[in-house]
Design an enzyme around this catalytic site. Sequence first.
Site, PDB file in Angstrom:
ATOM      1  N   PRO A 243      -9.123  35.216  13.364  1.00 14.99           N
ATOM      2  CA  PRO A 243      -9.525  34.227  12.374  1.00 14.99           C
ATOM      3  C   PRO A 243      -9.729  32.829  12.934  1.00 14.99           C
ATOM      4  CG  PRO A 243      -7.224  34.858  12.093  1.00 14.99           C
ATOM      5  CD  PRO A 243      -7.827  35.821  13.059  1.00 14.99           C
ATOM      6  N   ASN A 244     -10.778  32.219  12.434  1.00 12.06           N
ATOM      7  CA  ASN A 244     -11.160  30.825  12.690  1.00 12.06           C
ATOM      8  C   ASN A 244     -11.760  30.586  14.075  1.00 12.06           C
ATOM      9  OD1 ASN A 244     -10.318  29.692  10.109  1.00 12.06           O
ATOM     10  ND2 ASN A 244      -8.245  30.197  10.772  1.00 12.06           N
TER      11      ASN A 244
ATOM     12  N   ARG B  73     -14.098  21.587  16.325  1.00 15.75           N
ATOM     13  CA  ARG B  73     -12.914  20.745  16.078  1.00 15.75           C
ATOM     14  C   ARG B  73     -11.892  21.003  17.161  1.00 15.75           C
ATOM     15  NH1 ARG B  73     -10.723  22.971  11.065  1.00 15.75           N
ATOM     16  NH2 ARG B  73      -8.842  22.111  11.990  1.00 15.75           N
TER      17      ARG B  73
ATOM     18  N   TYR C 284      -8.640  23.555  22.198  1.00 19.22           N
ATOM     19  CA  TYR C 284      -9.362  24.818  22.390  1.00 19.22           C
ATOM     20  C   TYR C 284     -10.603  24.699  23.280  1.00 19.22           C
ATOM     21  CZ  TYR C 284      -6.344  26.212  18.531  1.00 19.22           C
ATOM     22  OH  TYR C 284      -5.249  26.487  17.751  1.00 19.22           O
TER      23      TYR C 284
ATOM     24  N   ASN D  32      -8.285  38.277  21.442  1.00 19.43           N
ATOM     25  CA  ASN D  32      -7.680  37.020  21.000  1.00 19.43           C
ATOM     26  C   ASN D  32      -7.492  37.158  19.494  1.00 19.43           C
ATOM     27  OD1 ASN D  32      -6.869  34.495  20.269  1.00 19.43           O
ATOM     28  ND2 ASN D  32      -8.425  33.397  21.445  1.00 19.43           N
TER      29      ASN D  32
ATOM     30  N   ALA E 101      -4.411  33.547  14.899  1.00 21.64           N
ATOM     31  CA  ALA E 101      -3.152  33.405  14.138  1.00 21.64           C
ATOM     32  C   ALA E 101      -2.511  34.751  13.792  1.00 21.64           C
ATOM     33  CB  ALA E 101      -3.404  32.598  12.870  1.00 21.64           C
TER      34      ALA E 101
ATOM     35  N   HIS F 140       0.649  35.975  15.540  1.00 22.12           N
ATOM     36  CA  HIS F 140       1.990  35.517  15.172  1.00 22.12           C
ATOM     37  C   HIS F 140       2.482  36.085  13.847  1.00 22.12           C
ATOM     38  CE1 HIS F 140       0.889  32.788  18.340  1.00 22.12           C
ATOM     39  NE2 HIS F 140      -0.055  32.239  17.613  1.00 22.12           N
TER      40      HIS F 140
ATOM     41  N   ASP G 116       0.971  47.514  14.868  1.00 18.13           N
ATOM     42  CA  ASP G 116       1.006  48.978  14.759  1.00 18.13           C
ATOM     43  C   ASP G 116      -0.294  49.595  15.270  1.00 18.13           C
ATOM     44  OD1 ASP G 116       3.563  48.897  13.727  1.00 18.13           O
ATOM     45  OD2 ASP G 116       2.945  49.101  11.642  1.00 18.13           O
TER      46      ASP G 116
ATOM     47  N   GLU H 183      -4.492  40.578  26.317  1.00 22.06           N
ATOM     48  CA  GLU H 183      -4.355  39.523  25.314  1.00 22.06           C
ATOM     49  C   GLU H 183      -4.824  38.196  25.921  1.00 22.06           C
ATOM     50  OE1 GLU H 183      -0.309  38.385  24.484  1.00 22.06           O
ATOM     51  OE2 GLU H 183      -0.868  37.440  22.588  1.00 22.06           O
TER      52      GLU H 183
ATOM     53  N   HIS I  81      -5.446  33.952  25.031  1.00 23.69           N
ATOM     54  CA  HIS I  81      -5.402  32.760  24.179  1.00 23.69           C
ATOM     55  C   HIS I  81      -5.993  31.595  24.951  1.00 23.69           C
ATOM     56  CE1 HIS I  81      -3.100  34.687  21.070  1.00 23.69           C
ATOM     57  NE2 HIS I  81      -2.305  35.175  22.009  1.00 23.69           N
ATOM     58  N   LEU I  82      -6.796  30.804  24.262  1.00 22.88           N
ATOM     59  CA  LEU I  82      -7.382  29.622  24.899  1.00 22.88           C
ATOM     60  C   LEU I  82      -6.297  28.610  25.250  1.00 22.88           C
ATOM     61  CD1 LEU I  82     -10.188  29.481  22.265  1.00 22.88           C
ATOM     62  CD2 LEU I  82     -10.626  29.846  24.702  1.00 22.88           C
ATOM     63  N   SER I  83      -5.445  28.335  24.276  1.00 22.89           N
ATOM     64  CA  SER I  83      -4.312  27.434  24.487  1.00 22.89           C
ATOM     65  C   SER I  83      -3.118  28.265  24.958  1.00 22.89           C
ATOM     66  CB  SER I  83      -3.977  26.716  23.178  1.00 22.89           C
ATOM     67  OG  SER I  83      -3.490  27.649  22.212  1.00 22.89           O
TER      68      SER I  83
ATOM     69  N   ARG J 166       3.580  25.464  22.277  1.00 22.34           N
ATOM     70  CA  ARG J 166       3.177  24.811  21.022  1.00 22.34           C
ATOM     71  C   ARG J 166       4.266  24.939  19.941  1.00 22.34           C
ATOM     72  NH1 ARG J 166      -2.850  26.361  19.704  1.00 22.34           N
ATOM     73  NH2 ARG J 166      -2.520  24.648  18.211  1.00 22.34           N
TER      74      ARG J 166
ATOM     75  N   ARG K 174       4.397  29.535  16.452  1.00 17.46           N
ATOM     76  CA  ARG K 174       3.557  30.302  17.383  1.00 17.46           C
ATOM     77  C   ARG K 174       4.395  31.057  18.425  1.00 17.46           C
ATOM     78  NH1 ARG K 174      -1.613  28.271  16.064  1.00 17.46           N
ATOM     79  NH2 ARG K 174      -1.449  26.102  15.415  1.00 17.46           N
TER      80      ARG K 174
HETATM   81  O1  CA2 Z   1      -5.149  29.524  21.754  1.00 16.85           O
HETATM   82  C1  CA2 Z   1      -5.674  30.455  21.141  1.00 16.85           C
HETATM   83  O2  CA2 Z   1      -6.638  31.080  21.574  1.00 16.85           O
HETATM   84  C2  CA2 Z   1      -5.138  30.834  19.766  1.00 16.85           C
HETATM   85  O3  CA2 Z   1      -5.254  32.247  19.617  1.00 16.85           O
HETATM   86  C3  CA2 Z   1      -6.028  30.112  18.762  1.00 16.85           C
HETATM   87  C4  CA2 Z   1      -5.567  30.307  17.315  1.00 16.85           C
HETATM   88  C5  CA2 Z   1      -4.095  29.983  17.168  1.00 16.85           C
HETATM   89  O4  CA2 Z   1      -3.659  30.291  15.845  1.00 16.85           O
HETATM   90  C6  CA2 Z   1      -3.236  30.734  18.163  1.00 16.85           C
HETATM   91  O5  CA2 Z   1      -1.891  30.320  18.018  1.00 16.85           O
HETATM   92  C7  CA2 Z   1      -3.687  30.452  19.581  1.00 16.85           C
HETATM   93  C8  CA2 Z   1      -6.378  29.378  16.384  1.00 16.85           C
HETATM   94  C9  CA2 Z   1      -7.847  29.643  16.397  1.00 16.85           C
HETATM   95  C10 CA2 Z   1      -8.537  28.623  15.554  1.00 16.85           C
HETATM   96  O6  CA2 Z   1      -9.495  27.977  16.357  1.00 16.85           O
HETATM   97  C11 CA2 Z   1     -10.098  26.848  15.892  1.00 16.85           C
HETATM   98  C12 CA2 Z   1     -10.952  26.211  16.750  1.00 16.85           C
HETATM   99  C13 CA2 Z   1     -11.588  25.065  16.371  1.00 16.85           C
HETATM  100  C14 CA2 Z   1     -11.388  24.555  15.100  1.00 16.85           C
HETATM  101  C15 CA2 Z   1     -10.543  25.189  14.232  1.00 16.85           C
HETATM  102  C16 CA2 Z   1      -9.900  26.343  14.629  1.00 16.85           C
END
Ligand code: CA2
Length: 143
Positions: free
Chosen positions: A11-12, A19, A24, A73, A76, A79, A86, A97, A99-101, A106, A110
């Site tokens: 998601p997202n 943003r 990210y 990836n 959210a 978490h 499952d 797996e 993750h960008l961050s 954090r 998370r």
């Molecule tokens: O660091 C990552 O790749 C995450 O999977 C990104 C998720 C976050 O919930 C994980 O804890 C770590 C969030 C993705 C949302 O990405 C956005 C990017 C730009 C603007 C809004 C959301």
Amino acid sequence: MVSHIFVLNGPNLNLLGTREPEIYGSQKLADIEAALRAAAGDCTVDFRQTNSEGELVNWVQEASQTAQALILNAAAYTHTSIALHDALKACNIPIYEVHLSNPAAREPFRQTNFVAPCARASIAGLGARGYLVALEAAFETVS
Ligand code: CA2
């Protein structure tokens, strides 16, 4: 040999590049997809994004039937999702797996991770390059 790979994004992640570039990065998801396809050579890449937990679960099941590796990836859902956990437990292919961050550095919410226990490797904090590292690892894996 890895000839078909799934890359699933949660998601997202469709908002990447619009943003929070300080967290990210500035690349869009389409840029990451293009870089992966370029690096994958003859290996076919099924690259998808969804905001829906159920769809992500369905795609993990599909990957297990049709691909030799899964790069994930889960955003959210990493978490929160026992359903995803499952599905990954039942997945018969290696899971990388990404993750960008670096979620470990954090917020407390998370620090729960339902994906990592099912993954062959977790790559976090390298930005978009993490996907390429995961691809390289998938290619090196003798499974
Ligand atoms: O660091 C990552 O790749 C995450 O999977 C990104 C998720 C976050 O919930 C994980 O804890 C770590 C969030 C993705 C949302 O990405 C956005 C990017 C730009 C603007 C809004 C959301």
